[in-house]
Design an enzyme around this catalytic site. Structure first.
Site, short mmCIF file in Angstrom:
data_model
loop_
_atom_site.label_atom_id
_atom_site.label_comp_id
_atom_site.label_asym_id
_atom_site.label_seq_id
_atom_site.Cartn_x
_atom_site.Cartn_y
_atom_site.Cartn_z
N SER A 145 6.97 -9.66 -10.26
CA SER A 145 7.08 -10.57 -9.11
C SER A 145 5.78 -11.34 -8.95
CB SER A 145 7.36 -9.78 -7.83
OG SER A 145 7.22 -10.61 -6.69
N TYR A 158 5.01 -2.97 -2.20
CA TYR A 158 5.85 -3.61 -3.21
C TYR A 158 5.00 -4.36 -4.24
CZ TYR A 158 9.16 -6.98 -5.23
OH TYR A 158 9.90 -7.76 -6.08
N LYS A 162 4.78 -3.56 -8.24
CA LYS A 162 5.08 -4.56 -9.26
C LYS A 162 3.86 -4.85 -10.14
CE LYS A 162 9.44 -5.59 -8.78
NZ LYS A 162 10.40 -5.30 -9.89
#
Length: 261
Positions: A145, A158, A162
């Protein structure tokens, strides 16, 4: 001859029944690959597999939870039994829940974010990567991401998870090369069922027009070309690389803050 023809190859796609994963599953099937679609809801996987078969392709459906080690082992066993192994692995499954603040982030949420976004990438890459290396060839694509490049406090766990996905790309490219190539695709903002709460809002539309070079979020079909390139012979000299598919999100103008969420 170098081409994107994937006939005779088996591709495993985690999170392959919806969103970007669905588009990737369909794109691999159109390129000739047999696709093993793995996701939590087996009924949805079966429906996607049936659509691929009805269109003349080959596919199988597999119930799979990305945060469970045992599910990784079971998926590997099922794919090996059904197809004799795989030549392509796309680690797409992930989840990006947010908490009101860092101090309000629970241990349960924190652990879930890391488990779902990292555990299967490691375990499936280890299992299928070793299988591919022994067979003499293969390609793994990890979906990361651009949140790792433009992190914001609202999704720090998150973004950290990632970032770990990209690290796994580097380490597995070394461990399983030269037979197996391992690369990353880094999506930016896309319109999917998981992002509909914000990606189609006026706030995000205004943000995109103001700061993104392409001025919009992507459509799921627009992720497919990068994945097909990386798993095909066209990328025969590409490993440990990252392709950003983000409409310029990673170079968005500074000073405008994160996109609305």
């Amino acid at each position: 001859m170098i081409s994107m023809d994937l006939s005779g190859k088996v591709a495993v796609v985690t999170g392959g029944s919806r969103g970007l994963g669905l588009a990737i599953s369909q794109g691999l099937a159109r390129a000739g690959a047999s696709v093993a679609i793995a996701s939590r809801k087996i009924e949805t996987c079966e429906a996607v597999a049936a659509e691929i078969v009805a269109a003349g392709g080959q596919a199988s459906a597999h119930a799979f939870h990305a945060g469970r080690w045992a599910d990784c082992d079971r998926l590997f066993a099922e794919v090996t039994e059904r197809w004799g192994g795989a030549q392509i692995l796309v680690n797409n499954a992930g989840k990006s829940p947010v908490a009101p603040s860092s101090v309000e982030t629970s241990e349960e949420l924190y652990d879930m974010v890391f488990a779902v976004n990292l555990k299967s990438v490691f375990r499936l890459s280890a299992l299928f990567g070793a299988q591919m290396k022994a067979a003499g060839s293969g390609a793994i694509v990890n979906i990361s991401s651009t949140g790792t490049l433009r992190p914001d406090p609202s999704f720090a766990p998150y973004a950290a998870a990632k970032t770990g996905v990209s690290l796994y790309t580097t380490t597995f490219a070394q461990e399983f090369g030269p037979e197996v190539r391992v690369n990353t695709v880094m999506p930016g903002p896309f319109h999917t069922d998981a992002t509909k709460a914000w990606s189609r809002t006026q706030g995000f539309t205004d943000y995109a027009r103001r700061v993104l070079p392409l001025g919009r979020a992507g459509e799921p079909r627009e992720i497919v070309g990068a994945v097909l390139y990386l798993v095909s012979d066209l990328a025969a000299f590409t490993t440990g690389a990252c392709i950003k598919v983000d409409g310029g999100h990673s170079i968005a103008k500074s000073g405008d803050g994160p996109p609305p969420s």
